[in-house]
Write a protein that holds these residues in place. Sequence first.
Motif, PDB file in Angstrom:
ATOM      1  N   TYR A  86      45.830  15.233 -86.276  1.00  0.00           N
ATOM      2  CA  TYR A  86      45.667  14.566 -84.976  1.00  0.00           C
ATOM      3  C   TYR A  86      46.836  13.650 -84.637  1.00  0.00           C
ATOM      4  CZ  TYR A  86      43.398  12.215 -81.077  1.00  0.00           C
ATOM      5  OH  TYR A  86      43.097  11.722 -79.832  1.00  0.00           O
ATOM      6  N   SER A  87      47.320  12.892 -85.625  1.00  0.00           N
ATOM      7  CA  SER A  87      48.283  11.831 -85.327  1.00  0.00           C
ATOM      8  C   SER A  87      49.587  11.935 -86.106  1.00  0.00           C
ATOM      9  CB  SER A  87      47.654  10.464 -85.626  1.00  0.00           C
ATOM     10  OG  SER A  87      47.356  10.358 -87.007  1.00  0.00           O
ATOM     11  N   HIS A  88      49.811  13.046 -86.808  1.00  0.00           N
ATOM     12  CA  HIS A  88      51.012  13.237 -87.635  1.00  0.00           C
ATOM     13  C   HIS A  88      51.131  12.161 -88.706  1.00  0.00           C
ATOM     14  CE1 HIS A  88      55.061  14.708 -88.636  1.00  0.00           C
ATOM     15  NE2 HIS A  88      54.739  15.778 -87.919  1.00  0.00           N
ATOM     16  N   ASP A  89      50.051  11.915 -89.379  1.00  0.00           N
ATOM     17  CA  ASP A  89      50.031  10.958 -90.485  1.00  0.00           C
ATOM     18  C   ASP A  89      50.474  11.671 -91.759  1.00  0.00           C
ATOM     19  OD1 ASP A  89      49.516   9.020 -92.381  1.00  0.00           O
ATOM     20  OD2 ASP A  89      47.339   9.254 -92.302  1.00  0.00           O
ATOM     21  N   LEU A  95      42.128  13.016 -93.533  1.00  0.00           N
ATOM     22  CA  LEU A  95      42.460  14.433 -93.470  1.00  0.00           C
ATOM     23  C   LEU A  95      41.412  15.261 -92.741  1.00  0.00           C
ATOM     24  CD1 LEU A  95      44.176  16.879 -94.250  1.00  0.00           C
ATOM     25  CD2 LEU A  95      43.082  16.847 -96.501  1.00  0.00           C
ATOM     26  N   VAL A  96      40.183  15.223 -93.212  1.00  0.00           N
ATOM     27  CA  VAL A  96      39.129  16.056 -92.613  1.00  0.00           C
ATOM     28  C   VAL A  96      38.836  15.616 -91.189  1.00  0.00           C
ATOM     29  CG1 VAL A  96      36.709  16.736 -92.763  1.00  0.00           C
ATOM     30  CG2 VAL A  96      38.111  16.655 -94.834  1.00  0.00           C
ATOM     31  N   GLU A  97      38.782  14.318 -90.972  1.00  0.00           N
ATOM     32  CA  GLU A  97      38.496  13.805 -89.630  1.00  0.00           C
ATOM     33  C   GLU A  97      39.573  14.250 -88.638  1.00  0.00           C
ATOM     34  OE1 GLU A  97      37.910   9.508 -87.323  1.00  0.00           O
ATOM     35  OE2 GLU A  97      37.944   9.579 -89.523  1.00  0.00           O
ATOM     36  N   GLU A  98      40.839  14.170 -89.059  1.00  0.00           N
ATOM     37  CA  GLU A  98      41.930  14.560 -88.157  1.00  0.00           C
ATOM     38  C   GLU A  98      41.946  16.073 -87.917  1.00  0.00           C
ATOM     39  OE1 GLU A  98      45.731  13.169 -88.062  1.00  0.00           O
ATOM     40  OE2 GLU A  98      45.233  11.046 -88.275  1.00  0.00           O
ATOM     41  N   MET A  99      41.693  16.854 -88.966  1.00  0.00           N
ATOM     42  CA  MET A  99      41.601  18.301 -88.781  1.00  0.00           C
ATOM     43  C   MET A  99      40.508  18.653 -87.787  1.00  0.00           C
ATOM     44  SD  MET A  99      42.129  20.644 -92.171  1.00  0.00           S
ATOM     45  CE  MET A  99      41.326  19.555 -93.327  1.00  0.00           C
ATOM     46  N   TYR A 112      38.538  28.715 -78.933  1.00  0.00           N
ATOM     47  CA  TYR A 112      38.916  29.225 -80.251  1.00  0.00           C
ATOM     48  C   TYR A 112      39.003  28.077 -81.262  1.00  0.00           C
ATOM     49  CZ  TYR A 112      40.236  33.696 -78.139  1.00  0.00           C
ATOM     50  OH  TYR A 112      40.226  34.905 -77.483  1.00  0.00           O
ATOM     51  N   HIS A 113      38.614  28.365 -82.494  1.00  0.00           N
ATOM     52  CA  HIS A 113      38.772  27.402 -83.578  1.00  0.00           C
ATOM     53  C   HIS A 113      40.095  27.668 -84.306  1.00  0.00           C
ATOM     54  CE1 HIS A 113      34.887  25.415 -83.394  1.00  0.00           C
ATOM     55  NE2 HIS A 113      34.305  26.592 -83.242  1.00  0.00           N
ATOM     56  N   THR A 114      40.605  26.640 -84.973  1.00  0.00           N
ATOM     57  CA  THR A 114      41.821  26.799 -85.765  1.00  0.00           C
ATOM     58  C   THR A 114      41.460  27.321 -87.150  1.00  0.00           C
ATOM     59  OG1 THR A 114      41.719  24.476 -86.460  1.00  0.00           O
ATOM     60  CG2 THR A 114      43.082  25.003 -84.539  1.00  0.00           C
ATOM     61  N   TYR A 115      42.386  28.087 -87.730  1.00  0.00           N
ATOM     62  CA  TYR A 115      42.187  28.669 -89.058  1.00  0.00           C
ATOM     63  C   TYR A 115      43.255  28.178 -90.038  1.00  0.00           C
ATOM     64  CZ  TYR A 115      42.014  32.267 -92.705  1.00  0.00           C
ATOM     65  OH  TYR A 115      41.951  32.933 -93.911  1.00  0.00           O
ATOM     66  N   PHE A 116      44.497  28.108 -89.569  1.00  0.00           N
ATOM     67  CA  PHE A 116      45.592  27.620 -90.406  1.00  0.00           C
ATOM     68  C   PHE A 116      45.798  26.121 -90.187  1.00  0.00           C
ATOM     69  CE2 PHE A 116      46.741  32.119 -89.737  1.00  0.00           C
ATOM     70  CZ  PHE A 116      46.851  32.523 -91.062  1.00  0.00           C
ATOM     71  N   TYR A 117      46.063  25.401 -91.266  1.00  0.00           N
ATOM     72  CA  TYR A 117      46.392  23.977 -91.187  1.00  0.00           C
ATOM     73  C   TYR A 117      47.755  23.755 -91.822  1.00  0.00           C
ATOM     74  CZ  TYR A 117      46.481  19.003 -92.367  1.00  0.00           C
ATOM     75  OH  TYR A 117      46.850  17.680 -92.502  1.00  0.00           O
ATOM     76  N   ARG A 118      48.630  23.077 -91.107  1.00  0.00           N
ATOM     77  CA  ARG A 118      49.937  22.702 -91.662  1.00  0.00           C
ATOM     78  C   ARG A 118      50.007  21.182 -91.772  1.00  0.00           C
ATOM     79  NH1 ARG A 118      54.983  25.557 -89.243  1.00  0.00           N
ATOM     80  NH2 ARG A 118      54.434  27.058 -90.876  1.00  0.00           N
ATOM     81  N   PRO A 119      50.086  20.659 -92.985  1.00  0.00           N
ATOM     82  CA  PRO A 119      50.150  19.212 -93.158  1.00  0.00           C
ATOM     83  C   PRO A 119      51.439  18.641 -92.594  1.00  0.00           C
ATOM     84  CG  PRO A 119      50.488  20.331 -95.255  1.00  0.00           C
ATOM     85  CD  PRO A 119      50.093  21.383 -94.271  1.00  0.00           C
ATOM     86  N   PRO A 120      51.394  17.478 -91.960  1.00  0.00           N
ATOM     87  CA  PRO A 120      52.611  16.863 -91.426  1.00  0.00           C
ATOM     88  C   PRO A 120      53.682  16.734 -92.507  1.00  0.00           C
ATOM     89  CG  PRO A 120      50.688  15.728 -90.579  1.00  0.00           C
ATOM     90  CD  PRO A 120      50.189  16.702 -91.616  1.00  0.00           C
ATOM     91  N   GLY A 121      54.889  17.199 -92.177  1.00  0.00           N
ATOM     92  CA  GLY A 121      55.978  17.156 -93.131  1.00  0.00           C
ATOM     93  C   GLY A 121      55.885  18.207 -94.224  1.00  0.00           C
ATOM     94  N   GLY A 122      54.785  18.958 -94.250  1.00  0.00           N
ATOM     95  CA  GLY A 122      54.574  19.939 -95.301  1.00  0.00           C
ATOM     96  C   GLY A 122      54.105  19.341 -96.607  1.00  0.00           C
ATOM     97  N   PHE A 123      53.763  18.047 -96.595  1.00  0.00           N
ATOM     98  CA  PHE A 123      53.336  17.385 -97.826  1.00  0.00           C
ATOM     99  C   PHE A 123      51.867  17.689 -98.109  1.00  0.00           C
ATOM    100  CE2 PHE A 123      56.725  14.523 -96.212  1.00  0.00           C
ATOM    101  CZ  PHE A 123      57.615  14.698 -97.248  1.00  0.00           C
TER     102      PHE A 123
END
Length: 215
Positions: A86-89, A95-99, A112-123
Motif C-alpha cells: 500500500y505505502s511502499h514500506d 505486510l498482510v494489512e497492506e497486501m 479482479y484480485h491480485t495473485y502476485f506480490y512484489r515486496p518493495p525494493g524486492g526485500f
Amino acid sequence: MAQGSMTVPSIVKAPGTYYMTNTQEKIAALTFDDGPDPIDTPAVLDILKEKDVRATFFVLGKAAQTYPFLLKRLIKEGHEIGNHGYSHDYQQRRLVEEMNQTDQAVFAATGYHTYFYRPPGGFVSKSQLETTKRNGHVVALWSVDSKDWRNPGVKQITDNVVKNVFPGSIILMHDGGYRRTQTVKSLGPIIDALKARGYRLVTLSELRMLDAETK
C-alpha cells in the motif's frame, strides 16, 4: 540464508520466490512497479498498445485508490495487475494489512484480485515469504533489472535489459514513484530490440504457465 535475513533479488534469488521460468523458448515478461501514475502510466500504456505487448503492473494501494481509472484501463487493454503493498514500506511492518488494502483497491476498480506480490525494493525475509504465501500470493521478484530507478540514461536502461535478457526472464521497470521520463523513452527501443531477437513479451501469469507445463 539465515531466517529473517533480507536479500536483494538482483544479487541473490530467495528460495521460494518466482523470478524466472525455466524454458528454452524466447519469452520474457515486462513488469512495472510503483504506479499507477497519471502521467507516466498512460505513456507506458500507449507504447505497449502501439507495440501490441501485454505486461504486468505491480501497483501501490495508495495510487490505485487515487487513480482507479488507470486500473480499469490496464485490465481493458489486457495487462495484469500485481500487488506492491500500500505505502511502499521497505520493512513491510503491516505486510498482510497492506497486501489486503491494495488487493481491495484493485478489486473495487476492476473486479479482479491480485495473485502476485512484489515486496518493495524486492526485500523479503523467510518469515515474510511464508506470510505472503499464507495470504494467497506468490512472491514475484525479477531476473533482469533495467535499473531505470537510477535514471542512468535511455541508452543505458535499454542496454541493461537487452544485453541481459534470457529465455524465461522477468524484467523490472517502473511507471511510478517519481518522473519516469527515461523509462518511457527507453520502452519502445527495448521492445523493438527484444522482438528483433525473436522474443515474445507476455504477462507473468502467461510466463508462469510454461513452468506448469513442464512439471
